[in-house]
Scaffold this active site. Structure first.
Site, PDB file in Angstrom:
ATOM      1  N   ASP A 215      59.713  15.114  32.864  1.00  9.60           N
ATOM      2  CA  ASP A 215      59.799  15.540  31.481  1.00  9.60           C
ATOM      3  C   ASP A 215      58.515  15.306  30.726  1.00  9.60           C
ATOM      4  OD1 ASP A 215      61.857  16.738  29.949  1.00  9.60           O
ATOM      5  OD2 ASP A 215      63.215  15.210  30.738  1.00  9.60           O
TER       6      ASP A 215
ATOM      7  N   LYS B 151      58.794  11.873  24.167  1.00  9.87           N
ATOM      8  CA  LYS B 151      58.754  11.260  22.841  1.00  9.87           C
ATOM      9  C   LYS B 151      60.085  11.496  22.116  1.00  9.87           C
ATOM     10  CE  LYS B 151      53.818  11.640  22.373  1.00  9.87           C
ATOM     11  NZ  LYS B 151      52.762  12.569  22.029  1.00  9.87           N
TER      12      LYS B 151
ATOM     13  N   THR C 172      52.557  14.074  44.546  1.00 10.85           N
ATOM     14  CA  THR C 172      52.568  15.185  43.590  1.00 10.85           C
ATOM     15  C   THR C 172      51.219  15.174  42.846  1.00 10.85           C
ATOM     16  OG1 THR C 172      53.379  14.048  41.611  1.00 10.85           O
ATOM     17  CG2 THR C 172      55.036  14.716  43.224  1.00 10.85           C
TER      18      THR C 172
HETATM   19  C1  SAM Z   1      54.767  16.476  33.984  1.00  9.84           C
HETATM   20  S1  SAM Z   1      54.971  17.902  34.960  1.00  9.84           S
HETATM   21  C2  SAM Z   1      55.130  17.213  36.606  1.00  9.84           C
HETATM   22  C3  SAM Z   1      54.831  18.222  37.683  1.00  9.84           C
HETATM   23  C4  SAM Z   1      55.033  17.683  39.120  1.00  9.84           C
HETATM   24  N1  SAM Z   1      56.377  17.273  39.354  1.00  9.84           N
HETATM   25  C5  SAM Z   1      54.087  16.556  39.412  1.00  9.84           C
HETATM   26  O1  SAM Z   1      54.553  15.425  39.594  1.00  9.84           O
HETATM   27  O2  SAM Z   1      52.878  16.808  39.467  1.00  9.84           O
HETATM   28  C6  SAM Z   1      56.667  18.355  34.597  1.00  9.84           C
HETATM   29  C7  SAM Z   1      57.008  19.746  35.116  1.00  9.84           C
HETATM   30  O3  SAM Z   1      58.413  19.956  34.956  1.00  9.84           O
HETATM   31  C8  SAM Z   1      58.616  21.271  34.455  1.00  9.84           C
HETATM   32  N2  SAM Z   1      59.916  21.253  33.763  1.00  9.84           N
HETATM   33  C9  SAM Z   1      60.233  20.578  32.624  1.00  9.84           C
HETATM   34  N3  SAM Z   1      61.511  20.807  32.282  1.00  9.84           N
HETATM   35  C10 SAM Z   1      62.022  21.646  33.228  1.00  9.84           C
HETATM   36  C11 SAM Z   1      63.301  22.277  33.399  1.00  9.84           C
HETATM   37  N4  SAM Z   1      64.291  22.084  32.511  1.00  9.84           N
HETATM   38  N5  SAM Z   1      63.488  23.066  34.484  1.00  9.84           N
HETATM   39  C12 SAM Z   1      62.463  23.268  35.364  1.00  9.84           C
HETATM   40  N6  SAM Z   1      61.232  22.733  35.233  1.00  9.84           N
HETATM   41  C13 SAM Z   1      61.014  21.924  34.185  1.00  9.84           C
HETATM   42  C14 SAM Z   1      57.402  21.478  33.534  1.00  9.84           C
HETATM   43  O4  SAM Z   1      57.151  22.842  33.257  1.00  9.84           O
HETATM   44  C15 SAM Z   1      56.295  20.845  34.365  1.00  9.84           C
HETATM   45  O5  SAM Z   1      55.715  21.754  35.270  1.00  9.84           O
END
Ligand code: SAM
Length: 198
Positions: free
Chosen positions: A103, A107, A176
């Site tokens: 997420d 915040k 990741t």
């Molecule tokens: C902080 S990034 C982390 C990306 C990856 N997991 C990493 O560890 O590098 C959070 C990712 O979750 C995706 N995301 C957030 N809420 C989501 C949802 N409800 N369904 C699918 N993807 C979601 C965001 O678009 C983003 O690409």
């Protein structure tokens, strides 16, 4: 992206129909740039990997990388996992959920957009196959604690002390994108695993 799903009056496809094989399916929620999903798919062709990414730009970029590498066991879909859990993913069908730094909206003022809302933990558990696992990582202690609390409250799930054990065939860690970045910056990271009772 190979999955089209527009007709809600017909049942969603099964994983075997989507991937064209009966192999176990691991779902990564929010794969972002996709380093983890790509590396897992490369190293474990006997498993299927399904990324669910809410950012259109990231989902399309990752889909392009999957196509370019010709990874037949990886798919990414542009969707909100909260919606897919209710409409698309069959009960008792997912062998592993990967939920890493999920997420960006931790915040307080962003609370409404969080994955944690509603019955997220119950939906994860109900779509998980018996014996299946949820792996969780975060760098935000409050958020991590809240998610762990929600998952712990689900009767069919039990926590286990997972640290990090996703490795390549040669034993190199598979990280990741965020994990690599945060480790390099010296952040302390939090990990937990849950398994569903058989
Ligand atoms: C902080 S990034 C982390 C990306 C990856 N997991 C990493 O560890 O590098 C959070 C990712 O979750 C995706 N995301 C957030 N809420 C989501 C949802 N409800 N369904 C699918 N993807 C979601 C965001 O678009 C983003 O690409």
């Amino acid at each position: 992206m190979r999955v089209a799903f527009s007709d809600l009056s017909t049942p969603p496809p099964t994983w075997a129909e989507i991937f064209g094989n009966p192999n176990p399916v691991e779902v990564e929620i929010g794969p972002g740039k996709g380093a983890f999903l790509l590396a897992m798919a490369r190293n474990y062709p006997e498993r299927n990997f399904f990324g669910v990414e809410i950012s259109k730009r990231r989902a399309f970029r990752l889909a392009h990388l999957i196509e370019r590498e010709g990874l037949a066991n990886a798919i990414v879909i542009h969707a909100d996992i909260g919606c897919l859990l209710r409409t698309f993913i069959w009960p008792n069908s997912v062998s592993v959920y990967h939920l890493y730094f999920p997420d960006p909206w931790w915040k307080r003022r962003h609370q409404k957009r969080r994955l944690l809302r509603d019955d997220f933990a119950h939906l994860l558990a109900s779509t998980l196959a018996p014996g299946g696992k949820i792996f969780l990582a975060s760098d935000v202690p409050d958020y991590f604690a809240a998610l762990v609390q929600q998952l712990t409250a689900v009767p069919s799930l039990t926590r286990f002390p997972w640290q990090r054990d996703h490795v390549t065939r040669k034993g190199k860690p598979i990280l990741t994108d965020c994990e690599r970045k945060y480790r390099e910056a010296g952040h302390s990271l939090l990990y937990a695993g849950f398994h569903k009772h058989v």
